[in-house]
Motif scaffolding. Structure first.
Motif, short mmCIF file in Angstrom:
data_model
loop_
_atom_site.label_atom_id
_atom_site.label_comp_id
_atom_site.label_asym_id
_atom_site.label_seq_id
_atom_site.Cartn_x
_atom_site.Cartn_y
_atom_site.Cartn_z
N ASP A 1 0.87 -1.18 0.00
CA ASP A 1 0.00 0.00 0.00
C ASP A 1 0.90 1.22 0.00
OD1 ASP A 1 -2.61 -1.17 0.10
OD2 ASP A 1 -2.18 -1.76 2.16
N PHE A 2 0.78 2.03 -1.04
CA PHE A 2 1.57 3.25 -1.19
C PHE A 2 0.81 4.39 -0.53
CE2 PHE A 2 2.49 0.44 -4.74
CZ PHE A 2 3.86 0.34 -4.65
N LEU A 3 1.45 5.05 0.42
CA LEU A 3 0.77 6.08 1.21
C LEU A 3 1.31 7.48 0.97
CD1 LEU A 3 0.75 4.04 4.53
CD2 LEU A 3 -1.08 4.18 2.82
N LYS A 4 2.56 7.58 0.51
CA LYS A 4 3.20 8.89 0.36
C LYS A 4 4.28 8.79 -0.70
CE LYS A 4 5.97 12.12 3.21
NZ LYS A 4 7.15 12.19 2.36
N GLU A 5 4.42 9.82 -1.51
CA GLU A 5 5.52 9.87 -2.46
C GLU A 5 6.85 10.04 -1.72
OE1 GLU A 5 4.14 11.86 -6.58
OE2 GLU A 5 4.31 13.25 -4.89
N LEU A 6 7.90 9.50 -2.32
CA LEU A 6 9.25 9.71 -1.82
C LEU A 6 10.05 10.43 -2.89
CD1 LEU A 6 10.01 6.24 -0.19
CD2 LEU A 6 9.31 8.36 0.96
N HIS A 7 11.01 11.25 -2.47
CA HIS A 7 11.83 12.01 -3.40
C HIS A 7 13.30 11.91 -3.02
CE1 HIS A 7 7.81 13.84 -3.64
NE2 HIS A 7 8.09 13.92 -4.93
N TRP A 8 14.15 12.09 -4.03
CA TRP A 8 15.59 12.12 -3.84
C TRP A 8 16.01 13.55 -3.58
CZ3 TRP A 8 19.36 14.76 -6.62
CH2 TRP A 8 20.67 14.41 -6.33
N VAL B 1 7.76 1.33 5.35
CA VAL B 1 8.81 2.24 4.93
C VAL B 1 8.44 3.61 5.47
CG1 VAL B 1 9.87 3.45 2.98
CG2 VAL B 1 9.50 0.99 2.85
N TYR B 2 9.35 4.18 6.26
CA TYR B 2 9.16 5.51 6.81
C TYR B 2 10.19 6.45 6.21
CZ TYR B 2 5.74 4.98 10.57
OH TYR B 2 4.58 4.82 11.28
N CYS B 3 9.80 7.70 6.01
CA CYS B 3 10.71 8.73 5.55
C CYS B 3 10.38 10.00 6.32
CB CYS B 3 10.58 8.96 4.06
SG CYS B 3 11.76 10.14 3.37
N GLU B 4 11.38 10.56 6.98
CA GLU B 4 11.20 11.78 7.77
C GLU B 4 10.06 11.66 8.76
OE1 GLU B 4 10.90 14.89 4.84
OE2 GLU B 4 13.04 14.77 4.36
N GLY B 5 9.95 10.50 9.39
CA GLY B 5 8.96 10.27 10.43
C GLY B 5 7.55 9.97 9.95
N VAL B 6 7.36 9.84 8.64
CA VAL B 6 6.03 9.59 8.07
C VAL B 6 6.03 8.24 7.35
CG1 VAL B 6 4.29 10.43 6.45
CG2 VAL B 6 5.63 12.07 7.80
N CYS B 7 4.97 7.46 7.57
CA CYS B 7 4.84 6.17 6.91
C CYS B 7 4.51 6.38 5.43
CB CYS B 7 3.75 5.34 7.58
SG CYS B 7 3.63 3.66 6.95
N ALA B 8 5.42 5.93 4.55
CA ALA B 8 5.24 6.10 3.12
C ALA B 8 4.62 4.88 2.45
CB ALA B 8 6.58 6.42 2.45
N ALA B 9 4.78 3.69 3.08
CA ALA B 9 4.21 2.47 2.50
C ALA B 9 4.17 1.38 3.55
CB ALA B 9 5.04 2.01 1.30
N THR B 10 3.22 0.47 3.37
CA THR B 10 3.15 -0.74 4.19
C THR B 10 3.12 -1.95 3.25
OG1 THR B 10 0.73 -0.80 4.24
CG2 THR B 10 1.83 0.43 6.02
N ALA B 11 3.56 -3.08 3.78
CA ALA B 11 3.54 -4.30 2.96
C ALA B 11 3.26 -5.51 3.83
CB ALA B 11 4.88 -4.49 2.24
N ARG B 12 2.67 -6.50 3.19
CA ARG B 12 2.52 -7.84 3.77
C ARG B 12 3.17 -8.79 2.77
NH1 ARG B 12 -0.54 -9.09 7.89
NH2 ARG B 12 -1.11 -11.12 7.07
#
Length: 154
Positions: free
Chosen positions: A77-84, A108-119
């Motif tokens: 489940d994609f919850l937030k975009e990630l950037h370089w 997957v967390y980035c800067e304290g925010v959940c960006a994705a979850t997986a099972r």
């Protein structure tokens, strides 16, 4: 494996600190697609990074002589975009243990925010026949030590 537990993990957005194993990875320039964000396929690589640290751990890995674990299913489940540029933190825990399979829940967390979850469902297969085989008691014991530290992943 229960569908309801999959929905509850998505809805709960597990906290990174609830995961017994956490690793960091960098967001590489090559991870970015033409839309300017990290390509969705790269998230699978981040999740793999979190799993291989556990599976191939020298002291408490999940290897079984004469067998190997293979990925049978991944649901992201994609919850937030990630950037370089940047870094991600990957949390991994065991959510379920079956007869010949086990399920990781990951974030997957980035800067304290959940960006994705997986099972992720892994199946133990025999090294010769390539067919599923029962999880041995010592593997089940190691898997149980990797469960979530809160009720979020159950």
């Amino acid at each position: 494996m229960q569908e309801s537990s999959s929905r509850s993990v998505r809805a709960a957005r597990p906290r990174l600190e609830d995961f017994p194993v956490r690793v960091t990875d960098i967001i590489r320039f090559g991870d970015v697609d033409r839309q300017g964000h990290v390509n969705n396929a790269v998230f699978s690589t981040y999740f793999e990074t979190g799993r291989v640290v556990i599976i191939w751990d020298e002291d408490n890995g999940l290897q079984v002589p004469g067998a190997t674990s293979v990925l049978a299913r991944i649901e992201i489940d994609f919850l937030k975009e990630l950037h370089w540029p940047g870094a991600v933190e990957i949390g991994t825990a065991v959510a379920e243990i079956g007869r010949s399979s086990y399920v990781f829940v990951q974030v997957v967390y980035c800067e304290g925010v959940c960006a994705a979850t997986a099972r992720v469902t892994m199946v133990l297969i025999d090294g010769v026949t390539r067919r599923a085989r029962p999880l041995p008691p010592e593997l089940i014991e190691r898997l149980n030590r990797l469960r979530m530290t809160s009720r979020t992943g159950e």
